[in-house]
Design a protein around this motif. Structure first.
Motif, PDB file in Angstrom:
ATOM      1  N   CYS A 256       0.852  -1.201   0.000  1.00  0.00           N
ATOM      2  CA  CYS A 256       0.000   0.000   0.000  1.00  0.00           C
ATOM      3  C   CYS A 256       0.884   1.246   0.000  1.00  0.00           C
ATOM      4  O   CYS A 256       2.056   1.188   0.380  1.00  0.00           O
ATOM      5  CB  CYS A 256      -0.945  -0.020   1.192  1.00  0.00           C
ATOM      6  SG  CYS A 256      -0.199   0.523   2.732  1.00  0.00           S
ATOM      7  N   THR A 258       0.752   3.660   1.931  1.00  0.00           N
ATOM      8  CA  THR A 258       0.769   4.131   3.342  1.00  0.00           C
ATOM      9  C   THR A 258       0.054   5.479   3.494  1.00  0.00           C
ATOM     10  O   THR A 258      -0.066   6.238   2.526  1.00  0.00           O
ATOM     11  CB  THR A 258       2.188   4.240   3.993  1.00  0.00           C
ATOM     12  OG1 THR A 258       2.832   5.382   3.501  1.00  0.00           O
ATOM     13  CG2 THR A 258       2.978   2.983   3.797  1.00  0.00           C
ATOM     14  N   ARG A 261      -2.575   6.116   8.865  1.00  0.00           N
ATOM     15  CA  ARG A 261      -2.947   4.928   9.645  1.00  0.00           C
ATOM     16  C   ARG A 261      -1.826   3.880   9.712  1.00  0.00           C
ATOM     17  O   ARG A 261      -1.944   2.908  10.455  1.00  0.00           O
ATOM     18  CB  ARG A 261      -4.187   4.260   9.047  1.00  0.00           C
ATOM     19  CG  ARG A 261      -5.456   5.073   9.154  1.00  0.00           C
ATOM     20  CD  ARG A 261      -6.671   4.190   8.870  1.00  0.00           C
ATOM     21  NE  ARG A 261      -7.887   4.981   8.839  1.00  0.00           N
ATOM     22  CZ  ARG A 261      -8.393   5.531   7.746  1.00  0.00           C
ATOM     23  NH1 ARG A 261      -7.790   5.348   6.583  1.00  0.00           N
ATOM     24  NH2 ARG A 261      -9.486   6.246   7.804  1.00  0.00           N
ATOM     25  N   GLY A 290      -0.070  -1.346   5.396  1.00  0.00           N
ATOM     26  CA  GLY A 290       0.299  -0.574   6.570  1.00  0.00           C
ATOM     27  C   GLY A 290      -0.583  -0.777   7.790  1.00  0.00           C
ATOM     28  O   GLY A 290      -0.123  -0.630   8.928  1.00  0.00           O
ATOM     29  N   ASN A 294      -7.806  -1.012   6.363  1.00  0.00           N
ATOM     30  CA  ASN A 294      -8.101  -1.329   4.964  1.00  0.00           C
ATOM     31  C   ASN A 294      -7.224  -2.463   4.441  1.00  0.00           C
ATOM     32  O   ASN A 294      -7.519  -3.056   3.417  1.00  0.00           O
ATOM     33  CB  ASN A 294      -7.842  -0.111   4.074  1.00  0.00           C
ATOM     34  CG  ASN A 294      -8.910   0.937   4.239  1.00  0.00           C
ATOM     35  OD1 ASN A 294     -10.065   0.613   4.506  1.00  0.00           O
ATOM     36  ND2 ASN A 294      -8.527   2.192   4.105  1.00  0.00           N
ATOM     37  N   GLY A 295      -6.152  -2.712   5.156  1.00  0.00           N
ATOM     38  CA  GLY A 295      -5.131  -3.617   4.645  1.00  0.00           C
ATOM     39  C   GLY A 295      -5.607  -5.015   4.324  1.00  0.00           C
ATOM     40  O   GLY A 295      -5.317  -5.543   3.247  1.00  0.00           O
ATOM     41  N   GLU A 298      -8.099  -4.871   1.360  1.00  0.00           N
ATOM     42  CA  GLU A 298      -7.436  -4.557   0.080  1.00  0.00           C
ATOM     43  C   GLU A 298      -6.506  -5.675  -0.347  1.00  0.00           C
ATOM     44  O   GLU A 298      -6.265  -5.877  -1.530  1.00  0.00           O
ATOM     45  CB  GLU A 298      -6.662  -3.234   0.186  1.00  0.00           C
ATOM     46  CG  GLU A 298      -7.587  -2.024   0.221  1.00  0.00           C
ATOM     47  CD  GLU A 298      -6.856  -0.715   0.477  1.00  0.00           C
ATOM     48  OE1 GLU A 298      -5.619  -0.696   0.436  1.00  0.00           O
ATOM     49  OE2 GLU A 298      -7.545   0.285   0.743  1.00  0.00           O
TER      50      GLU A 298
HETATM   51  S1  SF4 Z   1      -3.629  -0.116   4.039  1.00  0.00           S
HETATM   52 FE1  SF4 Z   1      -3.898   1.228   5.814  1.00  0.00          FE
HETATM   53  S2  SF4 Z   1      -1.934   2.307   5.920  1.00  0.00           S
HETATM   54 FE2  SF4 Z   1      -2.037   1.440   3.890  1.00  0.00          FE
HETATM   55  S3  SF4 Z   1      -2.891   3.113   2.658  1.00  0.00           S
HETATM   56 FE3  SF4 Z   1      -4.603   1.780   3.248  1.00  0.00          FE
HETATM   57  S4  SF4 Z   1      -5.385   2.730   5.105  1.00  0.00           S
HETATM   58 FE4  SF4 Z   1      -3.338   3.623   4.783  1.00  0.00          FE
END
Ligand code: SF4
Length: 347
Positions: A256, A258, A261, A290, A294-295, A298
């Motif tokens: 990600c 970052t 968060r 990160g 959402n990690g 996603e």
């Molecule tokens: S996974 Fe978490 S840390 Fe990474 S961009 Fe998405 S919200 Fe931000």
């Protein structure tokens, strides 16, 4: 579909996997240095390697280079047909010549005779930097393509059709247009690349757009990323282009960008993962995210992933958490699960 040309044990064209090439930047007469570079290129995943043959000593050095190289070696020749003949006799799996600067027809015929005898294909092509003025009436992309086709006709009139064509410009749009034009006119395999693309980021962007645009249209059979510096970088970028288009298996590392968060150092962990991956050909995806907000969502399509938490992180397989880890064990536990996955334990 393009016709098939055999370069040593690599088949180019006809729907065979798109091969990745590079070129050594050592002095060819320095055989140990050249072989050391070829070994590193091979380990990085290079399929075909080209070496310059500027003189007779280099054409002789080719003999040992070809016999020690694990991948087919292509000889790059300009002007002197005798260097092409000598290189083929010494084991080159392909020669790259410009029939236009080889001179009289009999010299081209001599080259063709030996290439035929040894079953070695010839690459011809045009570069924006050395374009023949006689094509000045055309727009640049058409001039590049017509110039290459003129070279093809010279070889064909000498009874030779074991040909690969390359059209290269330092302009991405010219490279794309020229290859699109050529693709409509011929079924010889095409070697793609944006020439003199610069170094690092510039080369990566130009090459990815130029080569990627063409490959997405089904144009191109072998590629070379042109990049100043260590040629191993060319292979890394070339393979990355192919993987991103689904044309080559391999480990895909997703991370990600970052944001506020983020709980872990995503970039350094992603770089670590990249170093574990090497040249593994398993078709798996690894996510480094990160945070868990959402990690996990996603990264749920990834075969394995890690997402940061306040105390460390969670490791997940296909979106299912398999272990919560403390910060200090983050890397070692992730490596453990990664190795498990590779060994087939959790697939
Ligand atoms: S996974 Fe978490 S840390 Fe990474 S961009 Fe998405 S919200 Fe931000």
């Amino acid at each position: 579909m393009s016709r098939i040309v055999r370069v040593g044990n690599v088949l180019v064209g006809g729907g065979n996997p798109v091969s990745v090439q590079s070129m050594t930047n050592t002095k060819t007469i320095d055989i140990p240095a050249t072989l050391e570079q070829i070994d590193r290129l091979t380990d990085a995943g290079c399929d075909l390697v080209r070496v310059s043959v500027p003189d007779f000593e280099s054409a002789q050095a080719i003999k040992e280079i070809c016999s020690s190289s694990k991948i087919p070696v292509i000889a790059d020749i300009h002007f002197d047909y005798r260097l092409a003949v000598e290189s083929v006799k010494n084991g080159a799996a392909k020669v790259r010549i410009n029939p236009g600067n080889i001179g009289q027809e009999w010299k081209v015929r001599e080259t063709v005779k030996v290439a035929k005898e040894f079953g070695v294909p010839i690459r011809v092509g045009a570069n924006s930097g050395s374009l023949d003025r006689s094509f000045g009436l055309y727009d640049k992309p058409t001039a590049l393509a017509e110039s290459a086709l003129a070279q093809v006709r010279i070889l064909e009139s000498a009874g030779f059709e074991d040909i690969v064509i390359s059209l290269k410009s330092s302009s991405v749009s010219e490279t794309v247009s020229a290859n699109e034009y050529l693709f409509e006119k011929t079924d010889y395999p095409l070697h793609l690349g944006v020439t003199e693309a610069g170094f690092g980021l510039d080369s990566t962007v130009k090459s990815s757009i130029g080569i990627g645009t063409l490959l997405l249209k089904g144009i191109g059979d072998t590629i070379r990323v042109s990049m100043s510096g260590d040629p191993v970088q060319e292979i890394e970028v070339g393979l990355s282009i192919l993987r991103s288009l689904g044309l080559r298996k391999g480990v895909d590392v997703i991370s990600c960008p970052t944001c506020a968060r983020a709980e872990i150092d995503v970039e350094s962990l992603a770089r670590k993962v990249k170093s574990w991956v090497g040249n593994i050909e398993d078709d798996i995806s690894v996510a480094v995210m990160g945070c868990v907000v959402n990690g996990i969502g996603e990264g749920k399509d990834a075969d394995i992933g890690i997402a940061g938490t306040a105390s460390g992180g969670v490791i997940f397989l296909k979106g299912e958490i398999v272990e919560k880890v403390e910060k200090r064990n983050l890397e070692s536990r992730f490596r453990h699960w990664f190795d498990e996955l590779l060994s087939g334990g959790d697939r």
